[in-house]
Design an enzyme around this catalytic site. Structure first.
Site, PDB file in Angstrom:
ATOM      1  CE  LYS A   1       4.032  28.638 -23.171  1.00 22.06           C
ATOM      2  NZ  LYS A   1       2.691  28.740 -22.533  1.00 22.06           N
TER       3      LYS A   1
ATOM      4  CG  ASP B   1       2.121  25.659 -24.664  1.00 20.01           C
ATOM      5  OD1 ASP B   1       1.413  26.374 -23.942  1.00 20.01           O
ATOM      6  OD2 ASP B   1       2.148  25.789 -25.906  1.00 20.01           O
TER       7      ASP B   1
HETATM    8  N1  GLU Z   1       1.234  26.149 -21.142  1.00 19.48           N
HETATM    9  C1  GLU Z   1       0.171  26.513 -20.225  1.00 19.48           C
HETATM   10  C2  GLU Z   1      -0.177  27.971 -20.424  1.00 19.48           C
HETATM   11  O1  GLU Z   1      -0.145  28.456 -21.522  1.00 19.48           O
HETATM   12  C3  GLU Z   1       0.453  26.094 -18.788  1.00 19.48           C
HETATM   13  C4  GLU Z   1       1.698  26.644 -18.163  1.00 19.48           C
HETATM   14  C5  GLU Z   1       2.008  26.080 -16.782  1.00 19.48           C
HETATM   15  O2  GLU Z   1       1.241  25.315 -16.232  1.00 19.48           O
HETATM   16  O3  GLU Z   1       3.067  26.484 -16.269  1.00 19.48           O
HETATM   17  O4  GLU Z   1      -0.553  28.685 -19.521  1.00 19.48           O
END
Ligand code: GLU
Length: 446
Positions: free
Chosen positions: A127, A167
């Site tokens: 992340k 996100d």
């Molecule tokens: N931010 C999204 C999550 O919390 C998607 C992450 C992504 O597609 O890599 O899963």
């Protein structure tokens, strides 16, 4: 309650990561679920396997300087936590929000490991983000910020290394600017290095809708275990960003009625059912506040104080941000007869709220299972990029639905196997953990 064999692991995490409340919360919840697993499989306690899962493989923190429209230099802080790559390249979104700090990125990265494992697809967990606040910034400022952010981050990315997406605060526009700068710096058209791309340059159909749609598929499947579905149900969906919008869309498609949604200023209630076209216009086109909805729709009212969870409903889908639904809110929802709660956001319910839901026998779908549709469809985008292919909307949505049903069934079966039928929190944590633990064991101490 945490198993005594796992107590020292948690104690070390708390000691080593002082002040990171959200990270502590996320780790505590997973470790609390692992007691029955290590009782059955004591070998998972060997080789510091669980300690290694709690320690990110790599953490990058960097300065992001950029020039605002007045010509002043602004400084933000950029983060990327590459948490676990046992199952595939690090995968997880970027969050641009003033609240972002290393503890929040670590909580999100940690959750992402298990979420991604649950999809059954080959993606590790990571992340990133920044404390940059996009609110009120011009398009040019957003672009310059994204370019500066990527100027540092690009050296840590790659389709086989680390694949970010969006996100909170990062949507199609930002991914476009980030991809443009990555391409320019590397001189490579490496489509699979980012997901959530636009359809014009290698994005996947249904990716925009995927998190919301997926969460509704998950809840529909949970309701199915009680012989019911969304048809005729009243639902409340907090937030009004990408997840909330497509959650509302799918609930309405399945015959449910969504009567409230929100943003950080307050919530709107529309007893005649939310007019989604109006929400989309306000949030996606005009980028305005949700209070505008009430200004333009006579059947609606805007409420600035109190909690959206005061609105009585059958199904609650918290889709805004972490810890937005407290123990007090959970009590209100239960008193008002809520049947199911599905987390569209990451960790939106406090530990106390989760406990109340489980004790009351409410169907509770935790974020790492219920909101996995977004990242699952990101993995489908990677598949399409790798094969230089582009699937239809129907084909992609069908895969998404299958994946969500699979995640639901895996969580339900795992909860059953460990003597806690209906406990999707235990089911998700354990099933995700086991998949990661098996791969890490096979790869040796790395
Ligand atoms: N931010 C999204 C999550 O919390 C998607 C992450 C992504 O597609 O890599 O899963």
């Amino acid at each position: 309650m945490i198993d005594e064999k796992l107590e020292p692991v948690l104690a070390q995490v708390l000691r080593r990561n002082p002040g990171e409340a959200e990270f502590h919360q996320a780790v505590t919840e997973v470790l609390e679920s692992l007691g029955p697993v290590v009782a059955k499989r004591p070998d998972y306690l060997d080789h510091a396997l669980i300690e290694r899962i709690c320690e990110p493989e790599r953490q990058v923190i960097f300065r992001v300087p950029w020039v605002d429209d007045r010509g002043d230099v602004q400084i933000n802080r950029g983060f990327r936590v590459q948490f676990n790559s046992a199952l595939g390249p690090y995968k997880g979104g970027l969050r641009f929000h003033p609240s972002v700090n290393i503890g929040i990125i670590k909580f999100l990265g940690f959750e992402q490991i298990f979420k991604n494992a649950l999809t059954g697809l080959p993606i590790g967990g990571g992340k990133g983000g920044s404390d940059f606040d996009p609110k009120g910034r011009s398009d040019g400022e957003i672009m310059r910020f994204c370019q500066s952010y990527m100027t540092e981050l690009h050296r840590h990315l790659g389709e086989y290394t680390d694949v970010p997406a969006g996100d909170i605060g990062v949507g199609g526009r930002e991914i476009g600017y980030l991809f443009g700068q990555y391409k320019r710096l590397t001189n490579r058209y490496e489509a699979g290095v980012l997901t959530g791309k636009g359809l014009a340059y290698g994005g996947s159909r249904a990716r925009t809708e995927a998190t919301g749609y997926g969460a509704v598929y998950f809840v529909e499947r949970m309701l199915g275990t009680r012989g019911t579905g969304f048809a005729g149900k009243r639902a409340v969906v907090s937030g009004s960003g990408n997840v909330a919008i497509y959650t509302i869309e799918k609930i309405e498609e399945l015959g449910g009625k969504v009567i409230a949604c929100s943003d950080s200023n307050g919530y709107i209630v529309d007893e005649s059912g939310i007019d989604l076209d109006l929400v989309k216009e306000i949030k996606e086109v005009r980028r305005e506040r949700i209070s505008q909805y009430a200004a333009r729709q006579s059947s609606a009212r805007f409420v600035e104080t109190g909690s959206i969870w005061d609105v009585p409903c059958d199904v609650a889908m918290p889709s805004a941000t972490q810890n937005e639904l407290t123990g007090k809110d959970a009590r209100t929802l239960i008193a008002n007869g809520v049947i199911a709660v599905g987390e569209g956001a990451n960790m939106p319910s406090t530990p106390e709220a989760v406990r109340f839901f489980l004790e009351a026998g409410v169907l509770f779908g935790p974020g790492k299972a219920a909101n996995a549709g977004g990242v699952a469809t990101s993995a489908l985008e990677m598949q399409q990029n790798a094969s230089r292919d582009s699937w239809t909307f129907e084909q992609t949505e069908r895969r998404l639905a299958e994946i969500m049903h699979g995640i639901h069934d895996t969580c339900a079966a795992t909860a059953e196997e460990y003597g806690r039928p209906g406990d999707y929190v235990l089911g998700a944590n354990v099933a995700g953990f086991v998949r990661v633990a098996e791969a890490m064991t096979a790869l040796g101490v790395i």
